[in-house]
Motif scaffolding. Sequence first.
Motif, PDB file in Angstrom:
ATOM      1  N   GLU A  56       0.914  -1.298  -0.159  1.00 16.19           N
ATOM      2  CA  GLU A  56       0.091  -0.061  -0.059  1.00 16.19           C
ATOM      3  C   GLU A  56       0.852   1.192  -0.048  1.00 16.19           C
ATOM      4  O   GLU A  56       0.482   2.274  -0.428  1.00 16.19           O
ATOM      5  N   ARG A  57       1.904   1.211   0.587  1.00 21.76           N
ATOM      6  CA  ARG A  57       2.963   2.380   0.583  1.00 21.76           C
ATOM      7  C   ARG A  57       3.182   2.897  -0.589  1.00 21.76           C
ATOM      8  O   ARG A  57       3.910   2.053  -1.590  1.00 21.76           O
ATOM      9  N   PRO A  58       3.125   4.165  -1.294  1.00 21.81           N
ATOM     10  CA  PRO A  58       3.853   4.597  -2.375  1.00 21.81           C
ATOM     11  C   PRO A  58       5.171   4.181  -2.651  1.00 21.81           C
ATOM     12  O   PRO A  58       5.886   4.264  -1.881  1.00 21.81           O
ATOM     13  N   ALA A  59       5.487   4.156  -4.114  1.00 23.20           N
ATOM     14  CA  ALA A  59       6.931   3.794  -4.221  1.00 23.20           C
ATOM     15  C   ALA A  59       7.765   4.975  -3.964  1.00 23.20           C
ATOM     16  O   ALA A  59       9.036   4.451  -3.481  1.00 23.20           O
ATOM     17  N   SER A  60       7.396   6.366  -3.787  1.00 25.24           N
ATOM     18  CA  SER A  60       8.150   7.268  -3.461  1.00 25.24           C
ATOM     19  C   SER A  60       8.699   7.416  -2.137  1.00 25.24           C
ATOM     20  O   SER A  60       9.560   7.941  -1.499  1.00 25.24           O
ATOM     21  N   VAL A  61       7.912   6.803  -1.236  1.00 24.39           N
ATOM     22  CA  VAL A  61       8.038   6.757   0.112  1.00 24.39           C
ATOM     23  C   VAL A  61       9.103   6.014   0.934  1.00 24.39           C
ATOM     24  O   VAL A  61       9.327   4.737   0.518  1.00 24.39           O
ATOM     25  N   ALA A  62       9.904   6.536   1.917  1.00 21.62           N
ATOM     26  CA  ALA A  62      11.009   5.814   2.294  1.00 21.62           C
ATOM     27  C   ALA A  62      11.414   6.697   3.427  1.00 21.62           C
ATOM     28  O   ALA A  62      12.032   7.234   3.687  1.00 21.62           O
ATOM     29  N   ASP A  63      10.728   6.151   4.727  1.00 27.70           N
ATOM     30  CA  ASP A  63      11.030   6.849   5.946  1.00 27.70           C
ATOM     31  C   ASP A  63      11.095   5.958   7.183  1.00 27.70           C
ATOM     32  O   ASP A  63      11.069   4.714   6.943  1.00 27.70           O
ATOM     33  N   ASP A  64      11.226   6.261   8.081  1.00 26.85           N
ATOM     34  CA  ASP A  64      11.364   5.626   9.444  1.00 26.85           C
ATOM     35  C   ASP A  64      10.264   5.945  10.439  1.00 26.85           C
ATOM     36  O   ASP A  64      10.386   5.780  11.636  1.00 26.85           O
ATOM     37  N   GLN A  72      11.077  -5.874  14.616  1.00 25.66           N
ATOM     38  CA  GLN A  72      11.180  -6.825  13.443  1.00 25.66           C
ATOM     39  C   GLN A  72      12.149  -6.938  12.598  1.00 25.66           C
ATOM     40  O   GLN A  72      12.614  -5.473  12.194  1.00 25.66           O
ATOM     41  N   PRO A  73      12.973  -7.832  12.169  1.00 24.40           N
ATOM     42  CA  PRO A  73      13.908  -7.466  11.115  1.00 24.40           C
ATOM     43  C   PRO A  73      13.361  -6.998   9.967  1.00 24.40           C
ATOM     44  O   PRO A  73      12.156  -7.374   9.372  1.00 24.40           O
ATOM     45  N   LEU A  74      14.245  -6.041   9.120  1.00 25.01           N
ATOM     46  CA  LEU A  74      14.003  -5.766   7.784  1.00 25.01           C
ATOM     47  C   LEU A  74      14.364  -6.760   6.641  1.00 25.01           C
ATOM     48  O   LEU A  74      15.484  -7.264   6.862  1.00 25.01           O
ATOM     49  N   VAL A  75      13.460  -6.975   5.867  1.00 27.06           N
ATOM     50  CA  VAL A  75      13.575  -8.304   4.955  1.00 27.06           C
ATOM     51  C   VAL A  75      13.547  -7.537   3.709  1.00 27.06           C
ATOM     52  O   VAL A  75      12.394  -6.856   3.191  1.00 27.06           O
ATOM     53  N   ALA A  76      14.420  -7.657   2.674  1.00 29.82           N
ATOM     54  CA  ALA A  76      14.412  -7.116   1.426  1.00 29.82           C
ATOM     55  C   ALA A  76      14.178  -8.448   0.284  1.00 29.82           C
ATOM     56  O   ALA A  76      14.654  -9.609   0.455  1.00 29.82           O
ATOM     57  N   ARG A  95       9.224  -4.441   6.734  1.00 34.37           N
ATOM     58  CA  ARG A  95       9.152  -5.033   8.150  1.00 34.37           C
ATOM     59  C   ARG A  95       7.843  -5.658   8.573  1.00 34.37           C
ATOM     60  O   ARG A  95       6.827  -4.830   8.540  1.00 34.37           O
ATOM     61  N   GLY A  96       7.684  -6.852   8.888  1.00 35.86           N
ATOM     62  CA  GLY A  96       6.346  -7.640   9.047  1.00 35.86           C
ATOM     63  C   GLY A  96       5.604  -7.385   7.680  1.00 35.86           C
ATOM     64  O   GLY A  96       6.215  -7.740   6.494  1.00 35.86           O
ATOM     65  N   ARG A  97       4.565  -6.656   7.656  1.00 36.85           N
ATOM     66  CA  ARG A  97       3.718  -6.669   6.542  1.00 36.85           C
ATOM     67  C   ARG A  97       3.866  -5.016   5.920  1.00 36.85           C
ATOM     68  O   ARG A  97       3.166  -4.803   4.907  1.00 36.85           O
ATOM     69  N   GLU A  98       4.654  -4.142   6.437  1.00 40.54           N
ATOM     70  CA  GLU A  98       4.887  -3.101   6.032  1.00 40.54           C
ATOM     71  C   GLU A  98       6.035  -2.700   5.095  1.00 40.54           C
ATOM     72  O   GLU A  98       6.962  -3.427   5.206  1.00 40.54           O
ATOM     73  N   VAL A  99       5.555  -2.125   3.940  1.00 45.00           N
ATOM     74  CA  VAL A  99       6.595  -1.781   3.014  1.00 45.00           C
ATOM     75  C   VAL A  99       7.180  -0.778   3.418  1.00 45.00           C
ATOM     76  O   VAL A  99       6.777   0.556   3.447  1.00 45.00           O
ATOM     77  N   ILE A 100       8.488  -0.910   3.884  1.00 43.31           N
ATOM     78  CA  ILE A 100       9.433   0.401   4.163  1.00 43.31           C
ATOM     79  C   ILE A 100      10.121   1.276   3.274  1.00 43.31           C
ATOM     80  O   ILE A 100      10.101   2.377   3.443  1.00 43.31           O
ATOM     81  N   GLU A 101      10.511   0.661   2.058  1.00 46.58           N
ATOM     82  CA  GLU A 101      11.209   1.083   1.003  1.00 46.58           C
ATOM     83  C   GLU A 101      11.027   0.456  -0.290  1.00 46.58           C
ATOM     84  O   GLU A 101      11.131  -0.781  -0.213  1.00 46.58           O
ATOM     85  N   ARG A 102      11.012   1.117  -1.233  1.00 46.84           N
ATOM     86  CA  ARG A 102      11.227   0.704  -2.810  1.00 46.84           C
ATOM     87  C   ARG A 102      12.048   1.348  -3.570  1.00 46.84           C
ATOM     88  O   ARG A 102      12.061   2.662  -3.741  1.00 46.84           O
TER      89      ARG A 102
END
Length: 273
Positions: A56-64, A72-76, A95-102
Amino acid sequence: MDIVRPEFVPDPSLSTAEMEALQRDIAEAAVFADEFAFDPDAVSLDGPAGQQTLGERPASVADDTATEGADQPLVAGVDQAFVGDRAISAIVVLRGREVIERVYAVEPTEIPYVPGLLSFREGGAILAAFSALEHVPDIVFVDGSGRIHYREAGLATHIGVTLDVPAIGVAKNLLCGRPRESLDRKLPEGARVAIEADAEVETATDGPIIGYAVQSRQYDSSSQYINPLVVSPGHRVSAATAADLVVATAAGYKLPEPTRLADAYADSVKGDL
């Protein structure tokens, strides 16, 4: 992310013999055992209530900004698509089900596909994408082989060792090795079949387990079946843990979510290009 072992950066101008020699050096430097700081049991698709669903998170979003589930570990997940003679490498960090960065990168493919030498065709685009990544993943799932490779240095191993990051190879087909049981049958969901090194794996003695066929999903139908994934350690992870983590990140699809989302993102970028 920074390159840790620049001597292993894939160079497509090398001769076949030079590429194979470099792969032997990479295999010698690789660690096919658990060597990481995170708790593997914490790698899952479960997360706090109210967390964003995958994608769901837009491709341009990358934040903390997400603090819940921060332990939870970050999985790429890493996957590629192609437009003409260009490779698109897409990375999705979860992180889990959350898209952190693309992120993605586009680089020319300077050589054709040669079995066993995939990293010299696609590695440049993958490393370029990692150089744009702001977050450092705890574990990386790569669409390709790891230790299940003629010289134990498939795409996941090459990238994992070059970046010195724990990595897992998730392939759709068996490149080499000998399954302990026949894979030409319908395996139940959750089943694992060990893959042993055989004579095709020139850098290993005959017999050790170099990965697993993992049945991440299966049809209920008696007339149809889904082939298993071929999972192998890339770097700083064992074969058994690699299989465990693929199962832990499956969500009703054949591919684990990290590479499934990376595949979808790569296709989206390809459509835009």
